[in-house]
Motif scaffolding. Sequence first.
Motif, PDB file in Angstrom:
ATOM      1  N   TRP A  47       0.839  -1.196   0.000  1.00 59.74           N
ATOM      2  CA  TRP A  47       0.000   0.000   0.000  1.00 59.74           C
ATOM      3  C   TRP A  47       0.875   1.247   0.000  1.00 59.74           C
ATOM      4  CZ3 TRP A  47      -4.907  -0.309   3.559  1.00 59.74           C
ATOM      5  CH2 TRP A  47      -5.618  -1.480   3.278  1.00 59.74           C
ATOM      6  N   LEU A  48       1.854   1.252   0.896  1.00 56.74           N
ATOM      7  CA  LEU A  48       2.777   2.383   0.973  1.00 56.74           C
ATOM      8  C   LEU A  48       3.506   2.571  -0.352  1.00 56.74           C
ATOM      9  CD1 LEU A  48       4.450   4.570   2.406  1.00 56.74           C
ATOM     10  CD2 LEU A  48       5.908   2.727   3.304  1.00 56.74           C
ATOM     11  N   ALA A  49       4.012   1.496  -0.916  1.00 56.57           N
ATOM     12  CA  ALA A  49       4.756   1.581  -2.176  1.00 56.57           C
ATOM     13  C   ALA A  49       3.895   2.133  -3.294  1.00 56.57           C
ATOM     14  CB  ALA A  49       5.295   0.202  -2.554  1.00 56.57           C
ATOM     15  N   TYR A  50       2.632   1.721  -3.356  1.00 54.35           N
ATOM     16  CA  TYR A  50       1.789   2.207  -4.447  1.00 54.35           C
ATOM     17  C   TYR A  50       1.366   3.655  -4.222  1.00 54.35           C
ATOM     18  CZ  TYR A  50      -0.952   2.127  -8.601  1.00 54.35           C
ATOM     19  OH  TYR A  50      -1.403   2.423  -9.874  1.00 54.35           O
ATOM     20  N   MET A  51       1.195   4.066  -2.987  1.00 52.98           N
ATOM     21  CA  MET A  51       0.926   5.480  -2.728  1.00 52.98           C
ATOM     22  C   MET A  51       2.125   6.332  -3.141  1.00 52.98           C
ATOM     23  SD  MET A  51      -1.381   5.728   0.746  1.00 52.98           S
ATOM     24  CE  MET A  51      -0.454   4.596   1.787  1.00 52.98           C
ATOM     25  N   LEU A  52       3.318   5.886  -2.830  1.00 50.66           N
ATOM     26  CA  LEU A  52       4.526   6.604  -3.246  1.00 50.66           C
ATOM     27  C   LEU A  52       4.619   6.654  -4.769  1.00 50.66           C
ATOM     28  CD1 LEU A  52       6.928   5.034  -0.632  1.00 50.66           C
ATOM     29  CD2 LEU A  52       6.577   7.504  -0.889  1.00 50.66           C
ATOM     30  N   ALA A  53       4.305   5.550  -5.429  1.00 49.17           N
ATOM     31  CA  ALA A  53       4.357   5.503  -6.891  1.00 49.17           C
ATOM     32  C   ALA A  53       3.346   6.462  -7.508  1.00 49.17           C
ATOM     33  CB  ALA A  53       4.087   4.074  -7.376  1.00 49.17           C
ATOM     34  N   THR A  54       2.178   6.534  -6.905  1.00 53.08           N
ATOM     35  CA  THR A  54       1.148   7.460  -7.390  1.00 53.08           C
ATOM     36  C   THR A  54       1.614   8.905  -7.264  1.00 53.08           C
ATOM     37  OG1 THR A  54      -0.664   5.931  -6.884  1.00 53.08           O
ATOM     38  CG2 THR A  54      -1.210   8.280  -6.995  1.00 53.08           C
ATOM     39  N   ALA A  55       2.155   9.246  -6.098  1.00 54.93           N
ATOM     40  CA  ALA A  55       2.665  10.602  -5.889  1.00 54.93           C
ATOM     41  C   ALA A  55       3.806  10.908  -6.854  1.00 54.93           C
ATOM     42  CB  ALA A  55       3.126  10.776  -4.446  1.00 54.93           C
ATOM     43  N   PHE A  56       4.687   9.950  -7.063  1.00 57.01           N
ATOM     44  CA  PHE A  56       5.810  10.116  -7.994  1.00 57.01           C
ATOM     45  C   PHE A  56       5.305  10.467  -9.393  1.00 57.01           C
ATOM     46  CE2 PHE A  56       8.862   8.181 -11.019  1.00 57.01           C
ATOM     47  CZ  PHE A  56      10.049   8.771 -10.615  1.00 57.01           C
ATOM     48  N   HIS A  57       4.309   9.738  -9.847  1.00 56.03           N
ATOM     49  CA  HIS A  57       3.771   9.978 -11.187  1.00 56.03           C
ATOM     50  C   HIS A  57       2.970  11.277 -11.263  1.00 56.03           C
ATOM     51  CE1 HIS A  57       2.009   9.174 -15.105  1.00 56.03           C
ATOM     52  NE2 HIS A  57       0.819   9.408 -14.588  1.00 56.03           N
ATOM     53  N   GLU A  58       2.071  11.478 -10.334  1.00 59.23           N
ATOM     54  CA  GLU A  58       1.145  12.613 -10.411  1.00 59.23           C
ATOM     55  C   GLU A  58       1.820  13.961 -10.162  1.00 59.23           C
ATOM     56  OE1 GLU A  58      -1.879  12.445 -11.458  1.00 59.23           O
ATOM     57  OE2 GLU A  58      -2.244  10.286 -11.413  1.00 59.23           O
ATOM     58  N   THR A  59       2.980  13.956  -9.518  1.00 62.31           N
ATOM     59  CA  THR A  59       3.683  15.215  -9.256  1.00 62.31           C
ATOM     60  C   THR A  59       4.890  15.407 -10.178  1.00 62.31           C
ATOM     61  OG1 THR A  59       5.221  14.329  -7.593  1.00 62.31           O
ATOM     62  CG2 THR A  59       3.047  15.033  -6.818  1.00 62.31           C
ATOM     63  N   ALA A  60       4.966  14.591 -11.239  1.00 68.20           N
ATOM     64  CA  ALA A  60       6.085  14.675 -12.180  1.00 68.20           C
ATOM     65  C   ALA A  60       7.427  14.530 -11.458  1.00 68.20           C
ATOM     66  CB  ALA A  60       6.039  15.980 -12.975  1.00 68.20           C
ATOM     67  N   GLU A  61       7.484  13.582 -10.533  1.00 67.05           N
ATOM     68  CA  GLU A  61       8.693  13.209  -9.803  1.00 67.05           C
ATOM     69  C   GLU A  61       9.137  14.215  -8.752  1.00 67.05           C
ATOM     70  OE1 GLU A  61      11.891  11.946 -12.367  1.00 67.05           O
ATOM     71  OE2 GLU A  61      10.533  10.936 -13.754  1.00 67.05           O
ATOM     72  N   THR A  62       8.378  15.286  -8.541  1.00 73.10           N
ATOM     73  CA  THR A  62       8.798  16.298  -7.567  1.00 73.10           C
ATOM     74  C   THR A  62       8.560  15.842  -6.133  1.00 73.10           C
ATOM     75  OG1 THR A  62       6.666  17.451  -7.444  1.00 73.10           O
ATOM     76  CG2 THR A  62       8.201  18.125  -9.202  1.00 73.10           C
ATOM     77  N   MET A  63       7.596  14.953  -5.924  1.00 70.84           N
ATOM     78  CA  MET A  63       7.190  14.487  -4.598  1.00 70.84           C
ATOM     79  C   MET A  63       6.756  15.648  -3.704  1.00 70.84           C
ATOM     80  SD  MET A  63       7.395  11.357  -5.273  1.00 70.84           S
ATOM     81  CE  MET A  63       6.893  10.613  -3.730  1.00 70.84           C
ATOM     82  N   ARG A 162     -10.245   0.686  -3.817  1.00 74.58           N
ATOM     83  CA  ARG A 162      -9.376   0.899  -2.665  1.00 74.58           C
ATOM     84  C   ARG A 162      -8.088   0.108  -2.806  1.00 74.58           C
ATOM     85  NH1 ARG A 162     -12.247  -1.505   2.118  1.00 74.58           N
ATOM     86  NH2 ARG A 162     -12.551  -3.161   0.579  1.00 74.58           N
ATOM     87  N   LEU A 163      -7.105   0.466  -2.002  1.00 74.95           N
ATOM     88  CA  LEU A 163      -5.862  -0.303  -1.995  1.00 74.95           C
ATOM     89  C   LEU A 163      -6.105  -1.756  -1.626  1.00 74.95           C
ATOM     90  CD1 LEU A 163      -3.509   2.355  -0.400  1.00 74.95           C
ATOM     91  CD2 LEU A 163      -3.132   1.265  -2.617  1.00 74.95           C
ATOM     92  N   ALA A 164      -7.056  -2.004  -0.743  1.00 79.92           N
ATOM     93  CA  ALA A 164      -7.351  -3.376  -0.349  1.00 79.92           C
ATOM     94  C   ALA A 164      -7.896  -4.203  -1.504  1.00 79.92           C
ATOM     95  CB  ALA A 164      -8.349  -3.388   0.812  1.00 79.92           C
ATOM     96  N   ASP A 165      -8.438  -3.552  -2.531  1.00 87.64           N
ATOM     97  CA  ASP A 165      -8.930  -4.283  -3.698  1.00 87.64           C
ATOM     98  C   ASP A 165      -7.787  -4.807  -4.557  1.00 87.64           C
ATOM     99  OD1 ASP A 165     -11.577  -3.710  -2.994  1.00 87.64           O
ATOM    100  OD2 ASP A 165     -11.559  -1.817  -4.109  1.00 87.64           O
ATOM    101  N   ALA A 166      -6.635  -4.180  -4.445  1.00 89.64           N
ATOM    102  CA  ALA A 166      -5.476  -4.572  -5.265  1.00 89.64           C
ATOM    103  C   ALA A 166      -4.453  -5.372  -4.480  1.00 89.64           C
ATOM    104  CB  ALA A 166      -4.809  -3.329  -5.856  1.00 89.64           C
ATOM    105  N   PHE A 167      -4.356  -5.085  -3.180  1.00 91.38           N
ATOM    106  CA  PHE A 167      -3.327  -5.732  -2.365  1.00 91.38           C
ATOM    107  C   PHE A 167      -3.951  -6.294  -1.088  1.00 91.38           C
ATOM    108  CE2 PHE A 167      -1.298  -2.135  -4.609  1.00 91.38           C
ATOM    109  CZ  PHE A 167      -0.422  -2.853  -5.424  1.00 91.38           C
ATOM    110  N   SER A 168      -3.876  -7.596  -0.951  1.00 91.64           N
ATOM    111  CA  SER A 168      -4.393  -8.285   0.227  1.00 91.64           C
ATOM    112  C   SER A 168      -3.577  -9.555   0.403  1.00 91.64           C
ATOM    113  CB  SER A 168      -5.873  -8.627   0.020  1.00 91.64           C
ATOM    114  OG  SER A 168      -6.008  -9.653  -0.958  1.00 91.64           O
ATOM    115  N   PRO A 169      -3.800 -10.313   1.465  1.00 96.41           N
ATOM    116  CA  PRO A 169      -3.052 -11.570   1.615  1.00 96.41           C
ATOM    117  C   PRO A 169      -3.223 -12.517   0.432  1.00 96.41           C
ATOM    118  CG  PRO A 169      -4.056 -10.966   3.696  1.00 96.41           C
ATOM    119  CD  PRO A 169      -4.584 -10.008   2.682  1.00 96.41           C
ATOM    120  N   ALA A 170      -4.355 -12.384  -0.268  1.00106.15           N
ATOM    121  CA  ALA A 170      -4.632 -13.301  -1.377  1.00106.15           C
ATOM    122  C   ALA A 170      -4.445 -12.670  -2.750  1.00106.15           C
ATOM    123  CB  ALA A 170      -6.065 -13.830  -1.251  1.00106.15           C
ATOM    124  N   LYS A 171      -4.060 -11.386  -2.788  1.00109.17           N
ATOM    125  CA  LYS A 171      -4.030 -10.708  -4.084  1.00109.17           C
ATOM    126  C   LYS A 171      -2.903  -9.693  -4.156  1.00109.17           C
ATOM    127  CE  LYS A 171      -7.149  -8.394  -7.351  1.00109.17           C
ATOM    128  NZ  LYS A 171      -8.522  -7.873  -7.543  1.00109.17           N
TER     129      LYS A 171
END
Length: 204
Positions: A47-63, A162-171
């Motif tokens: 979840w943390l990694a994908y939030m960081l990836a989203t921010a990286f993309h949406e802010t043009a790498e400025t974070m 939600r993040l839980a729809d993409a990342f869970s113990p089974a997914k």
Amino acid sequence: MSINRRFFFDNARERLFHGRLRAGQVEGMAAILDRFEETMPEGDDRWLAYMLATAFHETAETMQPVRETLAASDARAIAILDDAFARGRLKSVKTPYWRPDKDGRSWLGRGFVQLTHRRNYEAMSRATGIDLVAAPERAMEMAVAVTILFRGMIDGSFTGRRLADAFSPAKEDWTGARRIINGTDRAALIAGYGRIFYAGISYA
């Protein structure tokens, strides 16, 4: 345990930031890491990694929380968007959502996730308890932008996904996670960013 910041930033610097990190990039990533450690100490690192990836993309790498077009002011962003719309470069846009309303407020994209349209500012006001309708520019504040990022992606406030729809113990669906923000736009690219951030998350 806390995230090994040295390992995290070394990994990000070499694999995503072309060998160099600016102070603003460190500040933005640290704010996201801090919030995760404070509120989700046992949370899913994906979840943390994908939030960081989203921010990286949406802010043009400025974070950093940014305006749509990366303009330094609302007026400049509106001018850039108006010009692009007039030239037919925004084919998916039917109504210029960025133009000021009767109260002079613009609902252009802001923050880590480029929050747009009044209805989304209203939804995130309810989700965060921060009145973004009265003051949409608050989405540019670091702490507020982090709150919007977390609540929107964890609760599904943006698209219903939600993040839980993409990342869970089974997914684990790095590509499908893009539906949390914006359909399938650049989904594979952002999935790659997410995997790189994930590889840098270890604990001291």
